[in-house]
Design a protein around this motif. Structure first.
Motif, mmCIF file in Angstrom:
data_model
loop_
_atom_site.group_PDB
_atom_site.id
_atom_site.type_symbol
_atom_site.label_atom_id
_atom_site.label_comp_id
_atom_site.label_asym_id
_atom_site.label_seq_id
_atom_site.Cartn_x
_atom_site.Cartn_y
_atom_site.Cartn_z
ATOM 1 N N LYS A 96 60.909 96.095 52.524
ATOM 2 C CA LYS A 96 62.275 95.658 52.745
ATOM 3 C C LYS A 96 62.709 94.735 51.609
ATOM 4 N N PRO A 97 64.007 94.763 51.264
ATOM 5 C CA PRO A 97 64.483 93.892 50.177
ATOM 6 C C PRO A 97 64.398 92.422 50.558
ATOM 7 N N ARG A 98 64.200 91.602 49.556
ATOM 8 C CA ARG A 98 64.110 90.160 49.734
ATOM 9 C C ARG A 98 65.221 89.486 48.951
ATOM 10 N N LEU A 99 65.758 88.424 49.523
ATOM 11 C CA LEU A 99 66.797 87.640 48.864
ATOM 12 C C LEU A 99 66.286 86.211 48.715
ATOM 13 N N VAL A 100 66.338 85.697 47.493
ATOM 14 C CA VAL A 100 65.884 84.336 47.216
ATOM 15 C C VAL A 100 67.090 83.520 46.762
ATOM 16 N N LEU A 101 67.421 82.497 47.544
ATOM 17 C CA LEU A 101 68.602 81.671 47.314
ATOM 18 C C LEU A 101 68.170 80.291 46.836
ATOM 19 N N PHE A 102 68.579 79.931 45.637
ATOM 20 C CA PHE A 102 68.166 78.670 45.029
ATOM 21 C C PHE A 102 69.254 77.606 45.142
ATOM 22 N N ASP A 103 68.812 76.382 45.381
ATOM 23 C CA ASP A 103 69.632 75.208 45.128
ATOM 24 C C ASP A 103 69.640 74.984 43.611
ATOM 25 N N GLY A 140 79.938 74.796 47.634
ATOM 26 C CA GLY A 140 80.581 73.687 48.309
ATOM 27 C C GLY A 140 82.042 73.909 48.605
ATOM 28 N N ASP A 141 82.708 74.796 47.871
ATOM 29 C CA ASP A 141 84.102 75.069 48.197
ATOM 30 C C ASP A 141 84.246 76.128 49.286
ATOM 31 N N ASP A 142 83.130 76.693 49.765
ATOM 32 C CA ASP A 142 83.174 77.548 50.958
ATOM 33 C C ASP A 142 83.224 76.696 52.219
ATOM 34 N N SER A 143 82.500 75.591 52.208
ATOM 35 C CA SER A 143 82.488 74.655 53.329
ATOM 36 C C SER A 143 81.872 73.352 52.854
ATOM 37 N N LYS A 144 82.326 72.240 53.429
ATOM 38 C CA LYS A 144 81.702 70.962 53.073
ATOM 39 C C LYS A 144 80.394 70.752 53.826
ATOM 40 N N TYR A 145 80.106 71.640 54.776
ATOM 41 C CA TYR A 145 78.873 71.537 55.550
ATOM 42 C C TYR A 145 77.837 72.513 55.002
ATOM 43 N N ARG A 146 76.717 71.989 54.559
ATOM 44 C CA ARG A 146 75.720 72.831 53.903
ATOM 45 C C ARG A 146 75.196 73.945 54.809
ATOM 46 N N ASP A 147 75.068 73.664 56.084
ATOM 47 C CA ASP A 147 74.549 74.683 56.996
ATOM 48 C C ASP A 147 75.454 75.908 57.075
ATOM 49 N N ASP A 148 76.716 75.762 56.686
ATOM 50 C CA ASP A 148 77.651 76.892 56.719
ATOM 51 C C ASP A 148 77.489 77.832 55.528
ATOM 52 N N LEU A 149 76.761 77.421 54.503
ATOM 53 C CA LEU A 149 76.779 78.150 53.233
ATOM 54 C C LEU A 149 75.949 79.438 53.204
ATOM 55 N N PRO A 150 74.768 79.506 53.839
ATOM 56 C CA PRO A 150 73.989 80.750 53.754
ATOM 57 C C PRO A 150 74.726 82.012 54.190
ATOM 58 N N SER A 201 65.675 69.067 48.808
ATOM 59 C CA SER A 201 66.110 67.982 49.686
ATOM 60 C C SER A 201 65.874 68.328 51.146
ATOM 61 N N ILE A 202 65.964 67.302 51.985
ATOM 62 C CA ILE A 202 65.821 67.536 53.421
ATOM 63 C C ILE A 202 66.946 68.430 53.929
ATOM 64 N N HIS A 203 68.092 68.394 53.269
ATOM 65 C CA HIS A 203 69.228 69.203 53.716
ATOM 66 C C HIS A 203 69.024 70.681 53.392
ATOM 67 N N ASP A 204 68.286 70.972 52.322
ATOM 68 C CA ASP A 204 67.923 72.367 52.044
ATOM 69 C C ASP A 204 67.010 72.896 53.145
ATOM 70 N N ILE A 205 66.050 72.073 53.547
ATOM 71 C CA ILE A 205 65.109 72.474 54.597
ATOM 72 C C ILE A 205 65.845 72.702 55.914
ATOM 73 N N ARG A 206 66.678 71.746 56.292
ATOM 74 C CA ARG A 206 67.414 71.872 57.552
ATOM 75 C C ARG A 206 68.358 73.062 57.528
ATOM 76 N N CYS A 207 68.965 73.301 56.377
ATOM 77 C CA CYS A 207 69.874 74.436 56.228
ATOM 78 C C CYS A 207 69.137 75.752 56.475
ATOM 79 N N ALA A 208 67.951 75.881 55.897
ATOM 80 C CA ALA A 208 67.148 77.089 56.114
ATOM 81 C C ALA A 208 66.756 77.216 57.583
ATOM 82 N N GLN A 209 66.286 76.131 58.162
ATOM 83 C CA GLN A 209 65.840 76.169 59.557
ATOM 84 C C GLN A 209 66.983 76.503 60.501
#
Length: 232
Positions: free
Chosen positions: A2-9, A141-151, A177-185
């Motif tokens: 299956k294809p994999r997608l890798v999203l970087f900060d 960041g111009d999609d949403s000011k909330y990081r969890d909304d970005l994926p 950052s902790i926000h990257d981790i929380r965003c993924a989770q």
């Protein structure tokens, strides 16, 4: 497979832009507010650009609106482009170019971004670091000011651009950052945390990232994580 997608900060993960963003933002805010108290240090790791501007304005007792934040960020991108062209280039973290080159060469791996930078700011930083060709899509960041909304924005654009579906178990967020981790989770995505930013390993570990690395230099090991940790 299956294809994999890798999203970087970007900041703290791929590169460090040193003082250029702060200098650029200082010019914008001091031009608008000559008495603005900008001589303070804040930890904005993992925060989105609109979130940072909102915080700075509120902390300095300024009025805040979405339109004002958008105007400030447009001016910021202009100043950032000038500063990076004239000043110090972004510093790439260990292993970044080698890992991106290897990932980009794999037919079943696609690349993208999940970053708090607005799209234009991300483009400027990546171009200054000669990394802009690796990332055709992302959530910004111009999609949403909330990081969890970005994926979801990044996933939708990636599926349209690459013409593939990316299951959550095969989609990775790599960040410092902790926000990257929380965003993924919070989006039920895979997560690799790296200790190249401003957050200590100890504080990253407290967030229970799936994997953690000192940096991105263990290329083969990280490739194995992306393959072995994903659905076949």
């Amino acid at each position: 497979m299956k294809p994999r997608l890798v999203l970087f900060d970007i900041d703290g993960t791929l590169l460090t832009a040193h003082g250029s963003p702060k200098i650029a933002m200082g010019r914008v805010l001091l031009r608008r507010y000559p008495d603005f108290n900008f001589d303070r240090d804040f930890d904005f790791s993992g925060r989105t650009d609109p979130e940072i501007i909102e915080y700075l304005l509120e902390y300095d007792n300024r009025e805040v609106s979405d339109a004002l934040i958008a105007d400030i960020l447009r001016e910021f991108c202009i100043e950032l482009d000038i500063e990076l062209a004239q000043g110090e280039k972004p510093e790439l973290h260990p292993g970044v170019v080698e890992l991106l080159t290897k990932l980009d060469a794999m037919p079943d791996i696609s690349l993208g971004l999940v970053t708090g930078n607005v799209a234009e700011g991300a483009r400027i930083k990546l171009k200054a670091a000669s990394l802009d060709t690796y990332f055709p899509v992302g959530g910004f960041g111009d999609d949403s000011k909330y990081r969890d909304d970005l994926p979801p924005f990044a996933l939708e654009r990636a599926e349209k651009y690459y013409g593939k579906k990316f299951p959550g178990m095969n989609t990775w967020i790599i960040g410092d950052s902790i926000h990257d981790i929380r965003c993924a989770q919070n989006n039920r995505l895979r997560c690799l945390a790296v200790c190249t930013g401003w957050t200590s390993r100890e504080n990253l570990i407290k967030e229970n990232p799936e994997y953690i690395e000192d940096d991105l230099s263990r290329i083969d090991h990280i490739m194995n994580l992306i393959y072995d940790g994903a659905q076949k």
